[in-house]
Design an enzyme around this catalytic site. Structure first.
Site, PDB file in Angstrom:
ATOM      1  N   HIS A 214      -1.801  -1.323  -4.022  1.00  0.00           N
ATOM      2  CA  HIS A 214      -2.725  -1.215  -3.656  1.00  0.00           C
ATOM      3  C   HIS A 214      -2.678   0.594  -3.075  1.00  0.00           C
ATOM      4  O   HIS A 214      -2.020   0.883  -2.504  1.00  0.00           O
ATOM      5  CB  HIS A 214      -2.791  -1.120  -2.114  1.00  0.00           C
ATOM      6  CG  HIS A 214      -4.323  -1.261  -1.507  1.00  0.00           C
ATOM      7  ND1 HIS A 214      -5.575  -2.227  -1.380  1.00  0.00           N
ATOM      8  CD2 HIS A 214      -3.936  -0.806  -0.267  1.00  0.00           C
ATOM      9  CE1 HIS A 214      -6.220  -2.304  -0.667  1.00  0.00           C
ATOM     10  NE2 HIS A 214      -5.240  -1.285   0.535  1.00  0.00           N
TER      11      HIS A 214
ATOM     12  N   MET B 176     -12.507   4.453   0.169  1.00  0.00           N
ATOM     13  CA  MET B 176     -12.637   4.504   0.633  1.00  0.00           C
ATOM     14  C   MET B 176     -13.494   5.666   1.140  1.00  0.00           C
ATOM     15  O   MET B 176     -13.106   7.037   1.856  1.00  0.00           O
ATOM     16  CB  MET B 176     -11.463   4.257   2.476  1.00  0.00           C
ATOM     17  CG  MET B 176     -11.367   3.179   2.869  1.00  0.00           C
ATOM     18  SD  MET B 176      -9.495   3.477   3.765  1.00  0.00           S
ATOM     19  CE  MET B 176      -8.672   2.685   1.842  1.00  0.00           C
TER      20      MET B 176
ATOM     21  N   ASP C 130      -6.040  -6.806   4.672  1.00  0.00           N
ATOM     22  CA  ASP C 130      -5.690  -5.621   4.848  1.00  0.00           C
ATOM     23  C   ASP C 130      -5.735  -4.774   5.911  1.00  0.00           C
ATOM     24  O   ASP C 130      -6.329  -4.188   6.573  1.00  0.00           O
ATOM     25  CB  ASP C 130      -6.455  -4.354   4.005  1.00  0.00           C
ATOM     26  CG  ASP C 130      -5.994  -2.911   3.611  1.00  0.00           C
ATOM     27  OD1 ASP C 130      -4.784  -2.625   3.712  1.00  0.00           O
ATOM     28  OD2 ASP C 130      -6.739  -2.248   2.504  1.00  0.00           O
TER      29      ASP C 130
ATOM     30  N   MET D 295      -9.198   8.647  -0.104  1.00  0.00           N
ATOM     31  CA  MET D 295     -10.026   8.839   1.135  1.00  0.00           C
ATOM     32  C   MET D 295     -10.037   9.597   0.983  1.00  0.00           C
ATOM     33  O   MET D 295      -9.780  10.872   0.179  1.00  0.00           O
ATOM     34  CB  MET D 295      -9.067   8.406   2.058  1.00  0.00           C
ATOM     35  CG  MET D 295      -8.594   6.513   2.508  1.00  0.00           C
ATOM     36  SD  MET D 295      -7.325   6.659   4.778  1.00  0.00           S
ATOM     37  CE  MET D 295      -6.482   5.819   4.534  1.00  0.00           C
TER      38      MET D 295
ATOM     39  N   SER E   7       1.258  -0.884  -0.125  1.00  0.00           N
ATOM     40  CA  SER E   7      -0.379  -0.131   0.013  1.00  0.00           C
ATOM     41  C   SER E   7       0.908   0.947   0.398  1.00  0.00           C
ATOM     42  O   SER E   7       2.048   1.292   1.089  1.00  0.00           O
ATOM     43  CB  SER E   7      -0.306  -0.120   1.626  1.00  0.00           C
ATOM     44  OG  SER E   7      -1.444   0.777   1.612  1.00  0.00           O
TER      45      SER E   7
ATOM     46  N   MET F 118     -11.163  -6.244   5.422  1.00  0.00           N
ATOM     47  CA  MET F 118     -10.225  -5.281   6.818  1.00  0.00           C
ATOM     48  C   MET F 118     -10.133  -5.995   8.012  1.00  0.00           C
ATOM     49  O   MET F 118     -11.105  -6.464   8.631  1.00  0.00           O
ATOM     50  CB  MET F 118     -10.990  -3.862   6.766  1.00  0.00           C
ATOM     51  CG  MET F 118     -11.328  -3.104   5.574  1.00  0.00           C
ATOM     52  SD  MET F 118      -9.764  -3.052   4.566  1.00  0.00           S
ATOM     53  CE  MET F 118      -8.817  -1.851   6.253  1.00  0.00           C
TER      54      MET F 118
ATOM     55  N   HIS G  82      -8.068   1.275  -4.003  1.00  0.00           N
ATOM     56  CA  HIS G  82      -9.037   0.881  -2.649  1.00  0.00           C
ATOM     57  C   HIS G  82     -10.146   1.662  -2.396  1.00  0.00           C
ATOM     58  O   HIS G  82      -9.748   2.784  -1.860  1.00  0.00           O
ATOM     59  CB  HIS G  82      -8.290   0.186  -1.730  1.00  0.00           C
ATOM     60  CG  HIS G  82      -9.140  -0.178  -0.282  1.00  0.00           C
ATOM     61  ND1 HIS G  82      -8.532  -0.108   1.013  1.00  0.00           N
ATOM     62  CD2 HIS G  82     -10.585  -0.322   0.534  1.00  0.00           C
ATOM     63  CE1 HIS G  82      -9.786  -0.197   1.670  1.00  0.00           C
ATOM     64  NE2 HIS G  82     -11.026  -0.647   1.600  1.00  0.00           N
TER      65      HIS G  82
ATOM     66  N   ASP H 139      -4.845   3.743  -2.373  1.00  0.00           N
ATOM     67  CA  ASP H 139      -5.664   3.741  -1.244  1.00  0.00           C
ATOM     68  C   ASP H 139      -6.943   5.380  -1.303  1.00  0.00           C
ATOM     69  O   ASP H 139      -5.797   6.087  -0.759  1.00  0.00           O
ATOM     70  CB  ASP H 139      -5.483   3.551   0.380  1.00  0.00           C
ATOM     71  CG  ASP H 139      -4.699   2.524   1.423  1.00  0.00           C
ATOM     72  OD1 ASP H 139      -6.024   1.901   0.989  1.00  0.00           O
ATOM     73  OD2 ASP H 139      -4.038   1.903   1.141  1.00  0.00           O
TER      74      ASP H 139
END
Ligand code: DX5
Ligand code: ZN
Length: 221
Positions: A31, A66, A173, A35, A8, A135, A64, A33
């Site tokens: 990966h 979020m 993760d 957000m 990540s 998660m 991913h 993320d």
């Protein structure tokens, strides 16, 4: 069992993201993320940054999300060529429709569950997915300890995936180290996201190889 290691970049040096992606060329994917400061109390990057990073990355992108309103924002990540796009079940209004849209846009469709979200309500839609992400920390931040209370859910999900006959990657993760990866792999996970244990290491390729080796020690491997 084929084991996938996805570092990540949340734990990478943000001033050198292009180089940090090149440092993980021995991994199976990066990966990413995303957000939004609403679904989780943290903010990272959005579509223009991900699109540009993708152009310089030696490895595929596992995005991913979020973010709230996943139905509205997720398809664009598939449309810019991200190989895998994962939305949160808690943030999607119509997860089946969204998974189909992602696949139609050429991406693998992933769905994530927060630690306290059960897998049972989603078992009938496993065939609509290419990846299920469980998660193993509360999403939002890197560097948190692995939550062992997620292990029974990983086991139940792995059994359901096997029973469904679907070709589904089971990803975990959060808090993955050479120690916790063994427990997650034993429970049936096949894809491992690791932020701080990869980018916090002095030798990044050695850290990736170490995680691969540790996961392969599991009796499931
Ligand atoms: C947390 C993110 C993770 C994070 C993992 O919300 O989804 O991908 O980067 O970091 P570590 O491996 O440090 O727990
Ligand atoms: Zn993540």
């Amino acid at each position: 069992m084929t084991c996938h290691i996805h570092p990540s970049i949340l734990s990478a040096d943000f001033s050198r993201l292009g180089e940090e992606l090149k440092a993980i060329s021995s991994a199976d994917a990066a990966h990413i993320d995303v957000m939004d400061g609403h679904f989780v109390p943290n903010l990272t990057w959005g579509l223009p940054v991900v699109k540009r990073l993708k152009e310089v990355s030696p490895v595929p992108f596992d995005v991913h999300l979020m973010i709230e309103e996943a139905d509205r924002w997720a398809p664009a990540y598939a449309q810019v060529g991200c190989e895998s796009v994962t939305f949160h079940a808690e943030a999607a209004t119509a997860p089946i429709k969204l998974a189909r849209t992602l696949r139609e846009s050429g991406a693998q469709a992933g769905m994530a569950l927060r630690p306290a979200t059960g897998v049972e309500p989603y078992l009938d839609m496993l065939t609509e997915l290419d990846m299920l992400l469980i998660m193993t920390v509360e999403p939002g931040f890197g560097g948190q300890p692995f939550l062992d209370l997620t292990l029974p859910k990983i086991r139940r999900a792995a059994a359901a995936i096997e029973g469904s006959g679907a070709d589904l990657v089971l990803q975990v993760d959060g808090g993955i180290t050479t120690e916790t990866i063994l427990r997650a792999a034993e429970a049936g996970a096949t894809c491992f996201v690791a932020g701080s244990s990869v980018y916090g290491a002095d030798d990044i390729p050695a850290a990736i190889a170490g995680l691969r080796r540790a996961a392969s020690l599991s009796p499931q491997a």
